[in-house]
Every structure is written in C-alpha cells, then in structure tokens.
Design a protein around this motif. Structure first.
Motif, mmCIF file in Angstrom:
data_model
loop_
_atom_site.group_PDB
_atom_site.id
_atom_site.type_symbol
_atom_site.label_atom_id
_atom_site.label_comp_id
_atom_site.label_asym_id
_atom_site.label_seq_id
_atom_site.Cartn_x
_atom_site.Cartn_y
_atom_site.Cartn_z
ATOM 1 N N MET A 162 0.827 -1.204 0.000
ATOM 2 C CA MET A 162 0.000 0.000 0.000
ATOM 3 C C MET A 162 0.866 1.262 0.000
ATOM 4 N N LEU A 163 1.932 1.279 0.788
ATOM 5 C CA LEU A 163 2.834 2.420 0.807
ATOM 6 C C LEU A 163 3.464 2.641 -0.565
ATOM 7 N N THR A 164 3.697 1.556 -1.290
ATOM 8 C CA THR A 164 4.368 1.625 -2.583
ATOM 9 C C THR A 164 3.437 2.102 -3.688
ATOM 10 N N VAL A 165 2.222 1.562 -3.730
ATOM 11 C CA VAL A 165 1.382 1.791 -4.917
ATOM 12 C C VAL A 165 0.233 2.767 -4.711
ATOM 13 N N SER A 166 -0.140 3.073 -3.462
ATOM 14 C CA SER A 166 -1.246 4.004 -3.263
ATOM 15 C C SER A 166 -0.753 5.447 -3.353
ATOM 16 N N SER A 167 -1.674 6.373 -3.358
ATOM 17 C CA SER A 167 -1.319 7.784 -3.499
ATOM 18 C C SER A 167 -0.683 8.312 -2.215
ATOM 19 N N PRO A 168 0.431 9.036 -2.324
ATOM 20 C CA PRO A 168 1.097 9.572 -1.120
ATOM 21 C C PRO A 168 0.312 10.683 -0.435
ATOM 22 N N VAL A 169 -0.730 11.178 -1.077
ATOM 23 C CA VAL A 169 -1.536 12.224 -0.428
ATOM 24 C C VAL A 169 -2.791 11.652 0.218
ATOM 25 N N ASP A 195 -5.222 -8.596 -2.512
ATOM 26 C CA ASP A 195 -6.601 -8.266 -2.907
ATOM 27 C C ASP A 195 -7.579 -8.944 -1.947
ATOM 28 N N PHE A 196 -8.377 -8.134 -1.256
ATOM 29 C CA PHE A 196 -9.371 -8.669 -0.326
ATOM 30 C C PHE A 196 -10.744 -8.823 -0.954
ATOM 31 N N THR A 197 -10.899 -8.386 -2.188
ATOM 32 C CA THR A 197 -12.219 -8.429 -2.823
ATOM 33 C C THR A 197 -12.541 -9.807 -3.397
ATOM 34 N N ASP A 198 -11.519 -10.629 -3.598
ATOM 35 C CA ASP A 198 -11.701 -11.965 -4.169
ATOM 36 C C ASP A 198 -11.389 -13.005 -3.103
ATOM 37 N N ILE A 199 -12.416 -13.525 -2.487
ATOM 38 C CA ILE A 199 -12.237 -14.473 -1.384
ATOM 39 C C ILE A 199 -11.541 -15.752 -1.840
ATOM 40 N N ASN A 200 -11.632 -16.060 -3.135
ATOM 41 C CA ASN A 200 -11.005 -17.274 -3.652
ATOM 42 C C ASN A 200 -9.485 -17.238 -3.518
ATOM 43 N N LEU A 201 -8.906 -16.049 -3.451
ATOM 44 C CA LEU A 201 -7.458 -15.944 -3.297
ATOM 45 C C LEU A 201 -6.982 -16.446 -1.942
ATOM 46 N N PHE A 202 -7.888 -16.481 -0.965
ATOM 47 C CA PHE A 202 -7.543 -16.947 0.373
ATOM 48 C C PHE A 202 -7.884 -18.427 0.578
ATOM 49 N N LYS A 203 -8.533 -19.046 -0.389
ATOM 50 C CA LYS A 203 -8.902 -20.453 -0.250
ATOM 51 C C LYS A 203 -7.736 -21.343 -0.645
ATOM 52 N N GLU A 233 -11.881 -2.618 -1.551
ATOM 53 C CA GLU A 233 -11.031 -2.212 -2.674
ATOM 54 C C GLU A 233 -9.942 -1.252 -2.223
ATOM 55 N N GLU A 234 -10.285 -0.353 -1.299
ATOM 56 C CA GLU A 234 -9.317 0.623 -0.810
ATOM 57 C C GLU A 234 -8.140 -0.055 -0.117
ATOM 58 N N MET A 235 -8.364 -1.199 0.522
ATOM 59 C CA MET A 235 -7.299 -1.908 1.227
ATOM 60 C C MET A 235 -6.581 -2.925 0.344
ATOM 61 N N SER A 236 -6.902 -2.984 -0.912
ATOM 62 C CA SER A 236 -6.334 -3.968 -1.832
ATOM 63 C C SER A 236 -5.330 -3.304 -2.770
ATOM 64 N N PRO A 237 -4.040 -3.587 -2.628
ATOM 65 C CA PRO A 237 -3.048 -3.007 -3.540
ATOM 66 C C PRO A 237 -3.372 -3.250 -5.009
ATOM 67 N N TYR A 238 -4.053 -4.329 -5.303
ATOM 68 C CA TYR A 238 -4.448 -4.658 -6.673
ATOM 69 C C TYR A 238 -5.215 -3.508 -7.318
#
Length: 323
Positions: A162-169, A195-203, A233-238
């Motif tokens: 998140m620090l890398t890809v999100s907006s610094p402002v 990515d937290f929006t796709d639950i299948n990634l955690f299965k 979506e806001e918490m997902s670097p994707y």
C-alpha cells in the motif's frame, strides 16, 4: 529495465510460523547493533497514545544523506511488534543494508484488536504518517526522504504494498503531518495479500482457515465485500497499482497456507498487463514465515535475505536507469 523474475527457491528448516511475534512476545528489545540508534521515537499521537518507531543508523555513512529501509511488521494487523526487526528472520536483512549505508527504521502502528475500534485503514494511515514524519525530520537523522524503500512481511507485506502503490496524499492522520507527501522509491513484500475483494485468493487445500477471516478488520462488522465494496477495494493493492507505480518485489511461498500463492500471481498478472514494474520470486516448499513445508532447504533463508537486501540496494543505486 523492468525484469520479470520468477525464481524457485527452497528455504531453511526450523523457522516457526510466528517468528516475529514470538520475538516480540518474549520482550526481547536489545538488538546487537553496531551504529547509533534512536529507540521509541514518537512520530504521532492518537488520543492519549503515542505511536513509536526505532531508527538505526549505519556504523559508517556512505552518503551525505542516507537512504532508508522502512520496515513494517506482520501479525495479521492485530498482533506483532516493531521489535520483530531484531528477529533472526529480519535482522540479517537490515545488517546487510546498514553495511551499505542505509538507515533502518522499524515502525509501530495501531492494531486491529477485538474491541479496539481500529480498522486496517488505520494501520495504513499510521505507517503513512511514519513516512511523513521521517521526511519532515529528515535532517535530524541525515536521511534522504527521496530514497526510501519500504519492506514488510505478511500483514506488513500488504502495508508495504500500500505504501508503494497508493497515493502519497491519501491516508492522512496526524494533521501536523498532513501536508507532507512521501513516495517510496520501491517496495518489498514477503507473503503479503494483494486483494481482499476476491475471497477465492484466500482459499487453499492446505488449511481449513476461514478465507474471509480478515474482512471484519476492514469493515468493522460482519459485512463482506458485497456490503463494503469501497472499503475492501481501498485496502487492496491490486486496485491501486498503476503503470508508473514504484517498483515492487514480491516473495511468496508456494505452500503458504496463511496467504496463498495466488495473491502474488494475481498482482503480478495485473502488473504485467499494465506495464508496472513488479518482480515475483516464488519460494518452493515454503510456508508462511518461510517455514519448511516439504523438500530440502536450498538455497535457504540466507539467500532470501540476501535477495531482499540486494533488491533494496539496487533500487537506490540505480535510480538513474529507471526512466
């Protein structure tokens, strides 16, 4: 250059699944460090609580203004400590970078403990404010705020992404730091979710853990992505990564039952599609925290640590090749 690197590594046996947390829980805070250090520096205050960071200077500076490695610990956003900096898993990375003139920083952030009211967004805000504090006080520690590499493991890996890809402002907290924007040079994520929006990634067939177990730390209630799509979506670097995002290195075990391998593949695939600079290293026979999960340990933890330190150094010393 934007290399796409997929290495298959085997890792050292005997690393427990909670190495950083165990180190912190034992209360061990003394770290064998050759250079000067500033411990428990207050970078912001939330209510009556001061949030702290530790700043470790190199023994011999190779720069007038030193580059920084900024470490964000793991622990599921609900546990862990900046003391994990000194664990056998992490300390060799920082020692190698300090030998090359880096200032090493370990940051504390609020945790999403039950009943605390703290959400994952607060964790992001805190570590963002930590970067802002470093930039605002750069001269005090002789650091170059334009040469910061962020690094985290597990939950800290997501925060580093998140620090890398999100907006610094975005994600402003402390108003005294709100007008300070910091863009890291690069990021490094050890087994961090993308990515937290796709639950299948955690299965995964490797574990019977609830694949939606982190959702409440995002939403604050039992609602999932359907009810809180914007927050997830806001918490997902994707959802943040762009073509011109700073370079990112992801290291991920292929038998990780906590944060499964598809998280790294998922983000890498999007990065390739949009032309973002993301490298992925798949660590063979490795579970979470690089614990052995089948196969022989080759080349071992030391090689993972070397690759991590070398990547950070390369991003700092080869800035001119990035354009």
């Amino acid at each position: 250059m934007k290399p796409a690197m997929i290495l298959m590594l085997a890792v050292m046996a005997g690393i427990g699944c909670c190495a950083n947390e165990a180190f912190a829980q034992k209360g061990k805070t003394e770290i064998d460090w050759n250079g000067k250090s500033f411990r428990d520096v207050a970078y912001k205050q939330v209510g009556t609580r001061r949030l702290l960071m530790d700043i470790y200077l190199p023994n011999a500076s190779k720069f007038d203004e030193a580059p920084v490695i900024y470490y964000v610990h793991g622990g599921g956003w609900a546990a862990g400590s900046k003391a994990g900096f000194g664990s056998s898993l992490m300390l060799p990375v920082f020692q190698q970078l300090a030998e090359n003139g880096f200032v090493c920083v370990a940051v504390q952030y609020r945790l999403c403990k039950k009943g605390s009211g703290v959400l994952m967004r607060d964790c992001v805000t805190d570590v963002m404010d930590g970067l802002r504090y470093l930039k605002k006080n750069a001269s005090q520690y002789s650091i170059d705020p334009n040469r910061i590499v962020v690094f985290g493991d597990s939950a800290g890996g997501q925060l580093a992404q998140m620090l890398t890809v999100s907006s610094p402002v975005e994600f402003t907290g402390d108003q005294s730091l709100a007008d300070v924007a910091v863009q890291p040079v690069a990021g490094i994520s050890w087994y961090g979710p993308s990515d937290f929006t796709d639950i299948n990634l955690f299965k995964t067939g490797l574990s019977d853990k609830d694949p939606d177990r982190f959702g409440q730390r995002i939403s604050g209630d039992q609602g999932g992505y359907k009810e809180h799509s914007k927050a997830f979506e806001e918490m997902s670097p994707y959802y943040w990564i762009k073509k011109d995002s700073p370079p990112l290195l992801m290291l991920q075990g292929d038998t990780d039952a906590t944060i499964p391998l598809p998280h790294a593949i998922h983000l890498k695939k999007k990065a390739d599609q949009i032309g973002a600079d993301v490298e992925m290293i798949i660590v063979k026979n490795a579970g979470h925290n690089w614990r052995k999960a089948g196969g022989d340990p080759e080349p071992g933890l030391a090689e993972i640590q070397r690759i991590t330190a070398e990547y950070a150094l390369r991003q700092i010393t080869h800035l001119e090749t990035r354009d």
